[in-house]
Motif scaffolding. Structure first.
Motif, PDB file in Angstrom:
ATOM      1  N   UNK A  20      77.276 -42.187 -40.815  1.00  0.00           N
ATOM      2  CA  UNK A  20      76.210 -42.671 -41.691  1.00  0.00           C
ATOM      3  C   UNK A  20      74.855 -42.124 -41.273  1.00  0.00           C
ATOM      4  N   UNK A  21      74.748 -41.685 -40.004  1.00  0.00           N
ATOM      5  CA  UNK A  21      73.513 -41.068 -39.530  1.00  0.00           C
ATOM      6  C   UNK A  21      73.439 -39.585 -39.880  1.00  0.00           C
TER       7      UNK A  21
ATOM      8  N   UNK B   9      60.199 -38.187 -30.625  1.00  0.00           N
ATOM      9  CA  UNK B   9      60.460 -39.609 -30.385  1.00  0.00           C
ATOM     10  C   UNK B   9      61.937 -39.798 -30.072  1.00  0.00           C
ATOM     11  N   UNK B  10      62.215 -40.836 -29.298  1.00  0.00           N
ATOM     12  CA  UNK B  10      63.587 -41.203 -28.951  1.00  0.00           C
ATOM     13  C   UNK B  10      63.928 -42.515 -29.633  1.00  0.00           C
ATOM     14  N   UNK B  11      64.893 -42.453 -30.535  1.00  0.00           N
ATOM     15  CA  UNK B  11      65.410 -43.644 -31.215  1.00  0.00           C
ATOM     16  C   UNK B  11      66.915 -43.639 -30.986  1.00  0.00           C
ATOM     17  N   UNK B  12      67.377 -44.090 -29.807  1.00  0.00           N
ATOM     18  CA  UNK B  12      68.795 -43.970 -29.449  1.00  0.00           C
ATOM     19  C   UNK B  12      69.716 -44.438 -30.571  1.00  0.00           C
TER      20      UNK B  12
ATOM     21  N   UNK C 170      68.661 -34.634 -32.449  1.00  0.00           N
ATOM     22  CA  UNK C 170      69.886 -34.697 -31.661  1.00  0.00           C
ATOM     23  C   UNK C 170      70.498 -36.080 -31.832  1.00  0.00           C
ATOM     24  N   UNK C 171      71.823 -36.105 -32.006  1.00  0.00           N
ATOM     25  CA  UNK C 171      72.542 -37.372 -32.136  1.00  0.00           C
ATOM     26  C   UNK C 171      73.664 -37.409 -31.103  1.00  0.00           C
ATOM     27  N   UNK C 172      73.646 -38.433 -30.261  1.00  0.00           N
ATOM     28  CA  UNK C 172      74.622 -38.570 -29.186  1.00  0.00           C
ATOM     29  C   UNK C 172      75.965 -39.069 -29.739  1.00  0.00           C
ATOM     30  N   UNK C 173      76.997 -38.235 -29.652  1.00  0.00           N
ATOM     31  CA  UNK C 173      78.359 -38.602 -30.041  1.00  0.00           C
ATOM     32  C   UNK C 173      79.302 -37.688 -29.258  1.00  0.00           C
TER      33      UNK C 173
END
Length: 418
Positions: free
Chosen positions: A226-227, A173-176, A192-195
């Motif tokens: 926090x993520x 799932x994609x939860x931007x 994966x976390x976009x940063x």
């Protein structure tokens, strides 16, 4: 008084019990035989899938051959042609691959880039075992943090493990700004976390991040971190977004004061902010942290072949040099700052130094067989590789699979010593 069943009924029960036991034994023998035939050794996590496809959970064994010796630097070695054990998956076998990395599907005619295996000089990397990794990740979270290069490593890891899971027991799932792959049977996630700068910036939107004037908050990380709290295994990466220009607009502290910072200075300040969070927030007894060194680019063919004026386009072989090769696509100042910040931390962070080994792989980039601004290149754009070839991102299957194999080796070693 207990009534005994008639003799013929007792005989039927006995025959049924013997038959059931025989079937189970034969099933185990068949699985063991297939494991020996395909892998040359028995992996206990692979052993049984019984009724209703329920995986029998057995203790993981890590053999001496799967442990990296203390005196072996897995980042020193060479690329070996291997069309037997590589690749671990194909574009067709992994439906989770995005168009940006499916080079063959997008028109690339050669596939040799998929068949090179990294061979350390002083030891062997353990063969990637998806079931064993999933068992280690049971009830845990593995998260990749960074930019699109790190997203490619996430995509690679998902493809490496997904084939051993039933369709109904896996999902993405994609939860931007996150992508989450779940292995239901193991209650495990790969995320994966976009940063792209690790610290906060005006490019933090997961899909709409192309801005004319990049701006980085060098001292701010809370919106991201926090993520990351409580994640069991964190793998960080940040490099290419810093390299757009020699100077970058940034602030450190007050948002009212924006200055132009030298990129290497700004990078150091950002990494120190990240390091402060690591020391304040990571529990070393339950969490593991890795940092990926820079993924190199191959923008100038004259660096590996004097007199040429191209880039990675049409390259089909790794750089073959008897000496260590280092091109302009890797910034040594940035590398030194990464090592210095990590070296000062009281919390253990392991550097996955994939830069040198990846530097040889001029053949592995998406070139004109990827996407630009979310769309595949047109026929006219592909005919102009000097302008449009992407010599930053990597095809999959490909080089990022090796990065994950090295990561897997470290995770396996941690399990062995815990």
């Amino acid at each position: 008084m207990t009534t005994q069943p008639p003799p013929d009924r007792r005989l039927s029960q006995l025959i049924f019990a013997v038959a059931l036991t025989s079937l189970l034994v034969l099933g185990m023998v068949r699985v063991v035989f297939e494991s020996l035939k395909n892998k040359g050794s028995i992996n206990v996590v692979d052993l049984l899938k019984l009724q209703n496809h329920r995986v029998v959970r057995l203790p993981i064994t890590v053999s001496d051959d799967e442990v990296i010796p203390d005196d072996c630097n897995v980042f020193e070695g060479k690329w070996i042609w291997d069309n037997i054990s590589a690749p671990h998956y194909t574009e067709e076998s992994c439906s989770y691959l995005v168009k940006q990395v499916t080079c063959r599907r997008n028109g690339r005619t050669d596939s040799n880039y998929q068949n090179w295996r990294w061979q350390p000089s002083a030891c062997n990397l353990p063969r990637f075992n998806a079931l064993k990794l999933l068992e280690i990740l049971r009830n845990k979270r593995l998260m990749f943090v960074g930019d699109s290069i790190q997203r490619g490593m996430f995509d690679s890891m998902v493809c490496l493990v997904q084939s051993v899971l039933e369709d109904r027991k896996k999902s993405l799932v994609r939860i931007p700004p996150r992508k989450i792959f779940r292995a239901e049977e193991y209650n495990a996630t790969i995320e994966f976390y976009w940063a792209p700068f690790i610290v906060e910036s005006n490019s933090d939107h997961a899909t709409n991040h192309s801005v004319l004037r990049r701006f980085v908050k060098l001292g701010s990380i809370d919106n991201h971190s926090k993520q990351w709290e409580g994640v069991d295994i964190l793998v960080f990466e940040s490099y290419i977004w810093w390299m757009y220009k020699p100077l970058i607009n940034a602030t450190y502290g007050s948002l009212d004061k924006v200055d132009e910072y030298n990129v290497t200075t700004a990078y150091r300040l950002a990494m120190e902010t990240w390091g402060n969070w690591i020391e304040k927030s990571i529990n070393p007894s339950s969490q593991t942290v890795f940092f990926m060194s820079m993924s190199p680019t191959h923008l100038w063919s004259w660096e590996w072949e004097a007199g040429t004026d191209g880039n990675c386009f049409s390259e089909t072989q790794p750089i073959q040099k008897p000496i260590i090769y280092w091109g302009t696509g890797s910034n040594l100042d940035i590398m030194r700052r990464i090592k210095k910040v990590i070296g000062k931390l009281k919390i253990k962070v392991r550097l996955l130094n994939i830069t040198q080994l990846s530097k040889y792989r001029k053949d592995g980039h998406t070139s004109v067989y990827g996407e630009r601004k979310g769309k595949l290149l047109t026929k006219e754009e592909r005919a102009d590789p000097k302008t449009y070839a992407d010599c930053i991102h990597w095809c999959l299957p490909g080089v990022p699979d090796t990065w994950n194999q090295i990561l897997y080796a470290h995770i396996l070693q941690d399990y062995h010593t815990s």
